[in-house]
Design a protein around this motif. Structure first.
Motif, PDB file in Angstrom:
ATOM      1  N   LYS A  17       0.769  -1.175   0.023  1.00  0.00           N
ATOM      2  CA  LYS A  17       0.111   0.001  -0.037  1.00  0.00           C
ATOM      3  C   LYS A  17       0.953   1.426  -0.073  1.00  0.00           C
ATOM      4  O   LYS A  17       1.898   1.429   0.779  1.00  0.00           O
ATOM      5  N   VAL A  98      -0.948  -0.969  -4.566  1.00  0.00           N
ATOM      6  CA  VAL A  98      -2.139   0.010  -4.535  1.00  0.00           C
ATOM      7  C   VAL A  98      -1.880   1.492  -3.985  1.00  0.00           C
ATOM      8  O   VAL A  98      -1.307   1.581  -2.785  1.00  0.00           O
ATOM      9  N   GLY A 102      -6.747   3.654  -4.669  1.00  0.00           N
ATOM     10  CA  GLY A 102      -7.337   2.279  -4.956  1.00  0.00           C
ATOM     11  C   GLY A 102      -7.178   1.576  -6.136  1.00  0.00           C
ATOM     12  O   GLY A 102      -7.364   0.613  -6.445  1.00  0.00           O
ATOM     13  N   ASN A 104      -4.458   0.034  -8.780  1.00  0.00           N
ATOM     14  CA  ASN A 104      -3.028  -0.934  -8.786  1.00  0.00           C
ATOM     15  C   ASN A 104      -2.218  -1.029  -9.796  1.00  0.00           C
ATOM     16  O   ASN A 104      -2.673  -0.851 -10.944  1.00  0.00           O
ATOM     17  N   ASP A 245      -9.827  -0.315  -3.114  1.00  0.00           N
ATOM     18  CA  ASP A 245      -8.876  -1.374  -3.886  1.00  0.00           C
ATOM     19  C   ASP A 245      -9.430  -1.979  -4.890  1.00  0.00           C
ATOM     20  O   ASP A 245     -10.446  -2.680  -4.758  1.00  0.00           O
ATOM     21  N   THR A 247      -8.284  -4.386  -6.891  1.00  0.00           N
ATOM     22  CA  THR A 247      -7.527  -5.603  -7.290  1.00  0.00           C
ATOM     23  C   THR A 247      -8.584  -6.745  -6.929  1.00  0.00           C
ATOM     24  O   THR A 247      -9.476  -6.631  -6.157  1.00  0.00           O
ATOM     25  N   LYS A 285     -10.193  -4.287   0.658  1.00  0.00           N
ATOM     26  CA  LYS A 285      -8.909  -4.642   0.261  1.00  0.00           C
ATOM     27  C   LYS A 285      -8.552  -6.029   0.039  1.00  0.00           C
ATOM     28  O   LYS A 285      -9.267  -6.996   0.643  1.00  0.00           O
TER      29      LYS A 285
END
Length: 314
Positions: A17, A98, A102, A104, A245, A247, A285
């Motif tokens: 992060k 990330v 948010g 990535n 995030d 992801t 997350k």
């Protein structure tokens, strides 16, 4: 045996992060670092399972402790892991950064994933014979993906493909794909056309149809999703949420979409449910830890429908 067969990658994610992504040549400090299960194949399998589908995942892990940990987690998610091979060496790793918004950046080290072979899939045919849908990505050797797509087509199993990462993805395979799922970057790489807004996205999706795809889902992030086939277009606005995030958002979308389709939902409704699942995912997350369950997605759909009808939501 399972409604959905996923053939794809299994990774351990190492997540940093940061306040912002570094510039070229710049070194910055991470705010925090954590590990978690991931890989597009594993993510999509768990997403479909949490949506209530019976799922078999075929892939490979290494002989390290990460491999053991991932197998245990997948079993705990009610994913059939009997067709996951254990290969000598390291399990696949994904290095994820990330930023505060948010968004990535991801670098994947394939590990055991690149050791998967066509011969490894021969025992998988009983599962394929019973499956309603096959999900494939592009984080394992392409020859393996092409082989299982061919076998699925021969059995009239619905084939969903997400060509990520898009490098070296052959457009000649498009006629063998029932539903191609791409984001803006992947669409541009395959067509040479930008998809920054709705008009451009429709043009890019149409180009993919012209190249042989039978149907296309083009995800536009916070702008929504476009579905296009030879009978017409459907546009779904994104659910308005605060992203933490992104992801696994795309993988969550795909798993939820496949699950909704095999349950018999019409295409438009399946896209709606997939959008809702991805919306919930980005508010959390991590990869697999962020994937929602069917009950959560249903609640968001019901809330959105109530708001659209002008009803109060308790």
């Amino acid at each position: 045996m399972g409604d959905i067969l996923v053939v794809g990658s299994i990774n351990m994610d190492i997540i940093n992060k940061v306040e912002r992504h570094p510039s070229v040549g710049e070194t910055i400090s991470a705010l925090e670092t954590e590990t978690g299960p991931g890989g597009k194949g594993a993510n999509q399998a768990v997403a479909a399972s949490r949506m209530g589908s019976q799922v078999t995942l075929a892939g490979a892990v290494g002989t390290d402790s990460y491999g053991e940990e991932l197998l245990a987690l997948l079993n705990g998610e009610n994913v059939n892991t009997e067709r996951i091979m254990v290969k000598e060496g390291l399990t696949g790793l994904a290095f994820i950064t990330v930023n505060g918004a948010g968004h990535n950046h991801i670098i994947v080290s394939p590990g055991a994933n690149e050791k998967l072979s066509e011969a490894d899939l021969l025992p998988l045919m009983p599962e394929l014979n019973q499956a309603k849908a096959l999900i494939v990505q592009n984080e394992i050797p392409w020859a393996v993906s092409a082989y299982i797509i061919k076998e699925a087509r021969a059995r009239n199993v619905k084939v969903l493909v997400n060509p990520a990462p898009v490098e070296h993805f052959p457009v000649t395979i498009l006629p063998s794909i029932d539903l191609l799922i791409v984001n803006q970057h992947e669409s541009e790489a395959l067509t040479g056309l930008q998809a920054k807004d709705h008009v451009q996205a429709v043009q890019a999706a149409q180009r993919l149809l012209d190249l042989g795809a039978n149907a296309v889902v083009l995800t536009l992030g916070e702008q929504g999703v476009i579905y296009l086939d030879r009978n017409g277009e459907y546009f779904r606005e994104a659910f308005q949420v605060s992203a933490v995030d992104t992801t696994a958002a795309g993988d969550t979308f795909i798993g939820a979409l496949a699950s909704s389709i095999v349950k018999g939902k019409a295409t438009q409704e399946a896209v709606d449910w997939a959008c809702a699942a991805a919306a919930i995912c980005v508010t959390r997350k991590g990869a697999i830890p962020s994937i929602p369950y069917w009950e959560e997605v249903r609640a968001l759909i019901e809330e959105a429908n109530a708001i659209e009808r002008g009803q109060s939501v308790k």
